[in-house]
Motif scaffolding. Structure first.
Motif, short mmCIF file in Angstrom:
data_model
loop_
_atom_site.label_atom_id
_atom_site.label_comp_id
_atom_site.label_asym_id
_atom_site.label_seq_id
_atom_site.Cartn_x
_atom_site.Cartn_y
_atom_site.Cartn_z
N PHE A 259 3.30 10.86 -9.90
CA PHE A 259 2.48 10.38 -9.46
C PHE A 259 1.66 11.53 -8.78
CE2 PHE A 259 2.43 5.70 -9.62
CZ PHE A 259 2.74 5.67 -10.77
N VAL A 260 0.83 12.03 -8.35
CA VAL A 260 0.17 13.46 -7.34
C VAL A 260 -0.54 12.69 -6.77
CG1 VAL A 260 -1.38 15.07 -7.44
CG2 VAL A 260 0.05 14.56 -9.63
N VAL A 261 -0.41 13.01 -4.94
CA VAL A 261 0.05 12.06 -4.32
C VAL A 261 -1.13 13.69 -2.83
CG1 VAL A 261 0.96 11.84 -1.79
CG2 VAL A 261 2.29 10.71 -4.25
N GLU A 262 -1.84 12.79 -2.35
CA GLU A 262 -2.71 12.98 -1.28
C GLU A 262 -2.84 13.03 -0.20
OE1 GLU A 262 -6.47 13.20 -3.15
OE2 GLU A 262 -6.52 14.70 -4.71
N ARG A 263 -2.53 13.44 0.79
CA ARG A 263 -2.47 13.14 2.12
C ARG A 263 -3.75 14.01 2.73
NH1 ARG A 263 3.11 14.19 5.67
NH2 ARG A 263 3.23 12.32 4.71
N LYS B 241 0.39 -1.28 -0.53
CA LYS B 241 0.05 0.11 -0.12
C LYS B 241 0.80 1.12 -0.15
CE LYS B 241 -4.75 -1.09 0.57
NZ LYS B 241 -5.17 -1.23 -0.69
N THR B 242 1.67 0.99 0.48
CA THR B 242 3.10 2.27 0.70
C THR B 242 3.48 2.45 0.06
OG1 THR B 242 4.14 1.06 2.56
CG2 THR B 242 2.13 2.40 2.75
N ALA B 243 4.44 1.57 -0.87
CA ALA B 243 5.45 1.45 -1.28
C ALA B 243 5.20 1.77 -3.31
CB ALA B 243 5.84 0.08 -1.65
N ARG B 244 5.41 2.43 -4.02
CA ARG B 244 5.13 2.84 -5.37
C ARG B 244 6.01 3.46 -6.47
NH1 ARG B 244 1.13 1.57 -3.89
NH2 ARG B 244 -0.81 2.47 -3.42
N VAL B 245 6.06 2.42 -7.37
CA VAL B 245 7.16 2.97 -8.31
C VAL B 245 7.04 3.54 -9.69
CG1 VAL B 245 8.97 1.53 -10.01
CG2 VAL B 245 8.54 0.58 -7.85
N HIS C 86 9.22 5.32 -4.50
CA HIS C 86 8.91 5.77 -3.24
C HIS C 86 8.19 5.18 -2.41
CE1 HIS C 86 10.04 9.56 -5.53
NE2 HIS C 86 9.20 8.53 -6.30
N ILE C 87 8.18 6.01 -0.71
CA ILE C 87 7.18 4.90 0.32
C ILE C 87 6.42 6.28 0.47
CG2 ILE C 87 7.32 4.60 2.61
CD1 ILE C 87 8.77 1.95 0.42
N LEU C 88 5.05 5.82 1.24
CA LEU C 88 4.17 6.50 1.52
C LEU C 88 3.96 6.57 2.65
CD1 LEU C 88 1.73 6.72 -1.80
CD2 LEU C 88 3.53 7.80 -1.74
N ILE C 89 3.15 6.65 3.41
CA ILE C 89 2.11 7.08 5.33
C ILE C 89 1.17 6.34 4.95
CG2 ILE C 89 1.64 8.29 7.09
CD1 ILE C 89 3.83 10.22 6.59
N PRO C 90 0.93 5.16 5.38
CA PRO C 90 0.35 3.84 5.34
C PRO C 90 -1.19 4.76 6.01
CG PRO C 90 1.88 2.73 6.23
CD PRO C 90 2.21 4.29 6.34
N LEU D 38 -2.33 7.71 5.75
CA LEU D 38 -2.29 8.97 5.08
C LEU D 38 -2.49 9.39 3.42
CD1 LEU D 38 -0.91 9.94 8.38
CD2 LEU D 38 -3.13 9.75 8.30
N ASP D 39 -1.60 8.79 3.52
CA ASP D 39 -1.71 8.53 1.72
C ASP D 39 -1.83 8.35 0.76
OD1 ASP D 39 0.60 11.13 3.15
OD2 ASP D 39 2.19 10.18 2.88
N ARG D 40 -2.09 8.40 -0.10
CA ARG D 40 -2.82 7.79 -1.12
C ARG D 40 -2.26 8.51 -2.08
NH1 ARG D 40 -7.88 8.48 -3.73
NH2 ARG D 40 -8.84 10.69 -2.89
N VAL D 41 -2.23 7.85 -3.79
CA VAL D 41 -2.09 8.43 -5.05
C VAL D 41 -3.23 8.43 -5.68
CG1 VAL D 41 -1.24 7.63 -7.48
CG2 VAL D 41 0.45 6.90 -5.26
#
Length: 310
Positions: free
Chosen positions: A32-36, A21-25, A49-53, A55-58
């Motif tokens: 990719f546009v990320v919203e928190r 869920k958090t790792a993105r290539v 890239h690593i996202l905060i579970p 909280l963050d989503r593409v």
């Protein structure tokens, strides 16, 4: 023991899920546009890239490559009120992923609609005959109109191309007839120009031939005149030379006697010829005194001799 293994398995599954869920290539030439928590946070470039579970989503995925979109065909009205069906293709590229995500709901639909309206406006300003000639101008007008609006969308319009312009069948038939008449007109003009040039060439050839003939006749007459003049000159010189020779012979010793003898012989010879050629007999009035006649001729020759001596 079994409970411990179950817990470990659950924990491992949770970790794997969280990692997925958090790792993105992000691929090359993509963003990719990320919203928190529902708000724009960052734009991820190419790489891992690593996202905060939780909280963050593409929220949006954007390609930075040049995109090609077909513009559906539509009916446009020209300035001379002729309906034509026109379709085209537009080339654009995302230059700002954030603006393309939040500046408009769907930049592709927006670009398509704006290209169609701009095309109708551009076609409406020109006559039907000009639509085929002014393609470059129409394309440029569409690009300028769409690109101006697309700046707020983070999109750059590169170019627009009209694929087909299709008038109604009746207009096509009229245009074909017009083109046929124009071709026939050009053919008639070409034939007349060819005939005109042919006549000019023939006239020029006849003129040059006449000039050449006249020049030839002129040179012929000049040559003949020069020949006659040369002949007369040579004859005169020969005659003069003969006279001088006779005069010199008479001036020599015994020359006069020889001349008298020659004159007498010639006199008698000529009377003989007359007798042969004619039935008429010519008798000199002084036949009994031929010597007197010869003496008279001799006197004339002496007079010429004396004048020559003077």
């Amino acid at each position: 023991m079994n409970e411990s293994l179950v817990m470990v398995a659950i924990i491992a599954a949770v970790v794997i899920i969280l990692f997925l869920k958090t790792a993105r290539v992000v691929p090359q030439k993509s963003e990719f546009v990320v919203e928190r928590l529902g708000k724009y946070h960052s734009t991820l470039g190419a790489g891992f890239h690593i996202l905060i579970p939780f909280l963050d989503r593409v929220s949006y995925r954007r390609s930075l490559k040049e995109e090609v979109m077909d513009i559906p065909s539509q009916i446009c009205i020209t300035r001379d009120n002729v309906s034509v069906e026109v379709d085209g293709v537009i080339y654009l590229m995302v230059i700002d992923s954030k603006l393309s995500s939040y500046g408009i709901e769907n930049y592709k639909i927006g670009a398509t609609q704006l290209a169609q309206t701009s095309l109708r406006s551009a076609i409406g300003k020109i006559d039907l005959d000009k639509t085929f000639e002014e393609r470059d101008s129409i394309n440029q007008q569409v690009v300028e109109a769409v690109d101006e609006a697309a700046q707020n969308w983070g999109v750059k319009v590169l170019r627009y191309e009209i694929k087909d312009i299709t008038p109604p069948n009746s207009v096509m038939a009229a245009m074909e007839g017009q083109m046929k008449a124009e071709r026939e007109k050009r053919a008639a003009i070409s034939i007349s120009e060819g005939d005109r040039q042919s006549r000019i060439n023939r006239a020029e050839g006849a003129r040059q031939e006449a000039i050449a003939l006249s020049e030839g006749e002129k040179m012929k007459r000049i040559n003949e005149a020069e020949g006659r003049a040369k002949e007369i000159e040579l004859f005169a010189e020969a005659t003069a030379q003969g006279v001088r020779t006779v005069a010199e012979a008479l001036a020599e010793r015994g020359g006069l006697a020889a001349a008298n003898l020659r004159i007498a012989e010639r006199y008698i010879q000529e009377f003989g010829n007359i007798a042969k050629e004619s039935n008429t007999l010519v008798i000199p009035s002084d036949l009994s005194d031929v010597s007197g006649m010869v003496a008279s001729l001799t006197t004339v020759l002496e007079t010429v001799k004396h004048k020559k001596g003077e």
